[in-house]
Motif scaffolding. Sequence first.
Motif, mmCIF file in Angstrom:
data_model
loop_
_atom_site.group_PDB
_atom_site.id
_atom_site.type_symbol
_atom_site.label_atom_id
_atom_site.label_comp_id
_atom_site.label_asym_id
_atom_site.label_seq_id
_atom_site.Cartn_x
_atom_site.Cartn_y
_atom_site.Cartn_z
ATOM 1 N N LYS A 1 38.023 34.479 39.780
ATOM 2 C CA LYS A 1 38.897 35.229 40.425
ATOM 3 C C LYS A 1 38.368 36.808 40.260
ATOM 4 O O LYS A 1 38.349 37.479 41.025
ATOM 5 C CB LYS A 1 40.629 35.608 40.002
ATOM 6 C CG LYS A 1 41.185 36.667 40.187
ATOM 7 C CD LYS A 1 42.605 36.078 40.164
ATOM 8 C CE LYS A 1 43.710 38.020 40.314
ATOM 9 N NZ LYS A 1 44.991 37.716 39.710
ATOM 10 N N SER A 2 37.733 36.575 39.256
ATOM 11 C CA SER A 2 36.766 37.417 38.745
ATOM 12 C C SER A 2 35.501 38.025 39.628
ATOM 13 O O SER A 2 35.254 39.222 39.408
ATOM 14 C CB SER A 2 36.537 37.448 36.751
ATOM 15 O OG SER A 2 35.619 36.372 37.119
ATOM 16 N N LEU A 3 35.188 36.734 40.045
ATOM 17 C CA LEU A 3 34.433 36.667 41.300
ATOM 18 C C LEU A 3 34.361 37.611 42.131
ATOM 19 O O LEU A 3 33.090 37.614 43.607
ATOM 20 C CB LEU A 3 33.084 35.804 41.226
ATOM 21 C CG LEU A 3 32.706 34.572 39.918
ATOM 22 C CD1 LEU A 3 32.195 33.009 40.486
ATOM 23 C CD2 LEU A 3 31.183 36.016 39.832
ATOM 24 N N LEU A 4 35.679 37.587 42.643
ATOM 25 C CA LEU A 4 35.911 38.977 43.965
ATOM 26 C C LEU A 4 35.379 39.440 44.420
ATOM 27 O O LEU A 4 34.904 39.358 46.076
ATOM 28 C CB LEU A 4 37.586 38.216 44.169
ATOM 29 C CG LEU A 4 37.880 36.665 44.277
ATOM 30 C CD1 LEU A 4 39.849 37.309 44.275
ATOM 31 C CD2 LEU A 4 37.858 35.906 45.423
ATOM 32 N N GLY A 5 35.795 40.721 42.836
ATOM 33 C CA GLY A 5 34.349 41.665 43.138
ATOM 34 C C GLY A 5 33.710 41.727 43.742
ATOM 35 O O GLY A 5 32.652 41.915 45.236
ATOM 36 N N ALA A 6 32.786 40.692 43.199
ATOM 37 C CA ALA A 6 30.925 40.440 43.434
ATOM 38 C C ALA A 6 31.146 39.872 44.609
ATOM 39 O O ALA A 6 30.057 39.987 45.574
ATOM 40 C CB ALA A 6 30.778 39.895 42.629
ATOM 41 N N TRP A 7 31.628 38.717 45.352
ATOM 42 C CA TRP A 7 31.616 37.963 46.935
ATOM 43 C C TRP A 7 31.404 39.426 47.330
ATOM 44 O O TRP A 7 31.158 39.102 48.672
ATOM 45 C CB TRP A 7 32.982 37.178 46.408
ATOM 46 C CG TRP A 7 32.589 36.439 47.608
ATOM 47 C CD1 TRP A 7 31.973 35.229 48.519
ATOM 48 C CD2 TRP A 7 34.052 37.013 48.756
ATOM 49 N NE1 TRP A 7 32.575 34.986 49.701
ATOM 50 C CE2 TRP A 7 33.832 35.949 49.842
ATOM 51 C CE3 TRP A 7 34.578 38.020 48.915
ATOM 52 C CZ2 TRP A 7 34.478 35.704 51.081
ATOM 53 C CZ3 TRP A 7 35.267 37.971 50.178
ATOM 54 C CH2 TRP A 7 35.340 37.080 51.199
ATOM 55 N N ALA A 8 32.853 40.075 47.245
ATOM 56 C CA ALA A 8 32.739 40.867 48.584
ATOM 57 C C ALA A 8 31.852 42.043 48.035
ATOM 58 O O ALA A 8 31.034 42.509 49.919
ATOM 59 C CB ALA A 8 33.878 42.007 48.179
ATOM 60 N N LEU A 9 31.075 42.152 47.361
ATOM 61 C CA LEU A 9 29.490 43.026 47.740
ATOM 62 C C LEU A 9 28.469 42.458 48.399
ATOM 63 O O LEU A 9 27.947 42.696 47.994
ATOM 64 C CB LEU A 9 29.441 43.736 46.867
ATOM 65 C CG LEU A 9 30.383 44.746 45.856
ATOM 66 C CD1 LEU A 9 30.516 45.377 44.532
ATOM 67 C CD2 LEU A 9 30.425 46.200 47.461
ATOM 68 N N ALA A 10 28.885 41.143 48.672
ATOM 69 C CA ALA A 10 27.676 40.146 48.739
ATOM 70 C C ALA A 10 26.523 40.068 47.530
ATOM 71 O O ALA A 10 25.517 40.037 47.810
ATOM 72 C CB ALA A 10 26.745 41.156 49.816
ATOM 73 N N ALA A 11 27.224 40.587 46.117
ATOM 74 C CA ALA A 11 26.360 39.752 45.089
ATOM 75 C C ALA A 11 26.893 38.956 44.506
ATOM 76 O O ALA A 11 25.830 38.449 43.561
ATOM 77 C CB ALA A 11 26.741 40.930 44.122
ATOM 78 N N CYS A 12 27.025 37.813 45.147
ATOM 79 C CA CYS A 12 26.979 36.507 44.333
ATOM 80 C C CYS A 12 25.354 35.267 44.663
ATOM 81 O O CYS A 12 25.351 35.994 45.480
ATOM 82 C CB CYS A 12 28.183 35.441 44.632
ATOM 83 S SG CYS A 12 29.809 36.316 43.688
ATOM 84 N N SER A 13 25.455 34.497 43.803
ATOM 85 C CA SER A 13 24.394 33.473 44.353
ATOM 86 C C SER A 13 25.099 33.078 45.127
ATOM 87 O O SER A 13 25.894 32.850 45.551
ATOM 88 C CB SER A 13 23.809 33.057 43.061
ATOM 89 O OG SER A 13 25.409 32.023 42.455
ATOM 90 N N ALA A 14 23.985 31.785 45.271
ATOM 91 C CA ALA A 14 24.285 30.767 46.748
ATOM 92 C C ALA A 14 25.508 30.407 46.268
ATOM 93 O O ALA A 14 26.850 29.366 46.342
ATOM 94 C CB ALA A 14 23.843 30.492 47.343
ATOM 95 N N GLU A 15 25.330 29.413 44.995
ATOM 96 C CA GLU A 15 26.189 28.755 44.604
ATOM 97 C C GLU A 15 27.750 29.478 43.618
ATOM 98 O O GLU A 15 28.693 28.653 44.670
ATOM 99 C CB GLU A 15 25.532 27.965 43.492
ATOM 100 C CG GLU A 15 24.630 27.455 43.741
ATOM 101 C CD GLU A 15 23.094 27.884 43.339
ATOM 102 O OE1 GLU A 15 23.296 28.837 43.446
ATOM 103 O OE2 GLU A 15 22.418 27.424 43.846
ATOM 104 N N GLU A 16 27.626 30.188 44.296
ATOM 105 C CA GLU A 16 28.658 31.072 43.158
ATOM 106 C C GLU A 16 29.754 31.676 45.134
ATOM 107 O O GLU A 16 30.950 31.230 44.968
ATOM 108 C CB GLU A 16 28.578 32.736 42.765
ATOM 109 C CG GLU A 16 28.112 32.195 41.162
ATOM 110 C CD GLU A 16 27.144 33.703 40.968
ATOM 111 O OE1 GLU A 16 27.103 33.774 38.993
ATOM 112 O OE2 GLU A 16 27.641 34.150 41.257
ATOM 113 N N THR A 17 29.310 32.049 45.590
ATOM 114 C CA THR A 17 29.155 32.325 47.043
ATOM 115 C C THR A 17 30.164 30.626 47.739
ATOM 116 O O THR A 17 31.398 30.957 48.161
ATOM 117 C CB THR A 17 28.535 32.950 48.212
ATOM 118 O OG1 THR A 17 28.196 34.162 47.295
ATOM 119 C CG2 THR A 17 28.707 33.124 49.505
#
Length: 448
Positions: free
Chosen positions: A83-99
Amino acid sequence: MSDADDGFEPYDGDGRNDGNDGKDEKDGKDGAKETRDTRGDGTPPPRIPLPRASVEDTGLPLPALEGLLTAPEPLRLPHPVLKSLLGAWALAACSAEETAAVEEHLGACGSCADEARRLREAIGLLQRPESLDLDPGLRTRVLEACLERRPPRIPVPAWAASYDAETARLDALLQDFGDGEWHAPVRLRWFRGARETTRRTTVAGVIAHLLAVDGLIAVALGLDDPLLPGDQDQKPDARTPAERTEALWETSRFPPTRAVRGPWREQTHALVRTVSFTGGGPGTLPIPYGDFELPLRDAMVDRAFECWVHAEDIAEAVDYPYAPPAPRHLHGMIDLAARMLPEALAARRRAGLATPAPSRHLVSAGSPGRSLRLEIEGEGGGQWLIPLDSPGAVGSAEHEVAHVALDDVEFCRLAAGHVPPEEAAAGQLGDREAIRDVLFAAASLSRM
């Protein structure tokens, strides 16, 4: 000369040097011995190694592809972390594994999927290529559409429409200002005599200036004078616009603060409401400006013009774009300035600042005399014949001695004292002295 003699060493079939000067032997397919320094036909081996054979040509089985094309196992992360990674995911800032981990989780968790959708929509708004600012003409279009469906019971007179529009535009610019913007420095500019004059103030000081000068119309209409708040038993102050401004600046906190917006806004609404309720009429009520008068209909256009000019001063101080008025309102402002030019030219002659009219061209009121054709280009433009020899004379195409062309917005800025007269004209033809006198007279229309 042999291969050993020329410094080169022979290569074996796979490109490796055997280090034995070609004297080793190997078994051929038929069991016969064959030296390494010759081919089967007795010719020496090539200096450049031959290409390696493909594994597909050997007849051997190909290596297994299992594991080469399969995606890596996604990360296994707890729900709070995902849930804490949703903001980074929306900005396309996650790594491939996190995405991969987040997207797998979104397929199974409805609340996170809804949150991810909202975040993606918010990011889309932040990254819109167009400006988020409202179109300056939006208010006008909305009002016109509303009035087409339901005309107002008490319409605003046509000659007050530009004041209504320009004060509303300036108020919209001011509504989001913080304390820093209200105290941003502004340099007021106008033309006096033969040169530009300036005065430093702030954004709040400019609004106080507009409040004081608009008060001339308020007093004439029987409304409260902003210079005498709560004490209307006193005689209304009828000083010049500059004197009224200085008086208000001295009696208020200096520099004025954002609190000045409220009284100015209320006064603009009261002026529009009053001229509408009184039926408008011809608008001939005289409005004293200290050393001259204007009828009410012209005074409202004059105040609309000054509101636009000072709104541009404010927008420039806070580095914000500001569009010119609507073309029909701009045309009214230009027409007022063109009608005021003959008197302004005569005043400059009396002060010795303009070329005297030749005695043979002096005419009586209502008679044609020398004229200058003022051509204003643009949607708000038109053509005016300016009498040169007497304020009461009539412009005549038969007595035209000069022709000058300017852009509509450029002419207004000239009349506001923001453009030097020598640099204003886009085109000139005819009597140069007449053109110069008219351009300087246009600049002299400006005031604080």
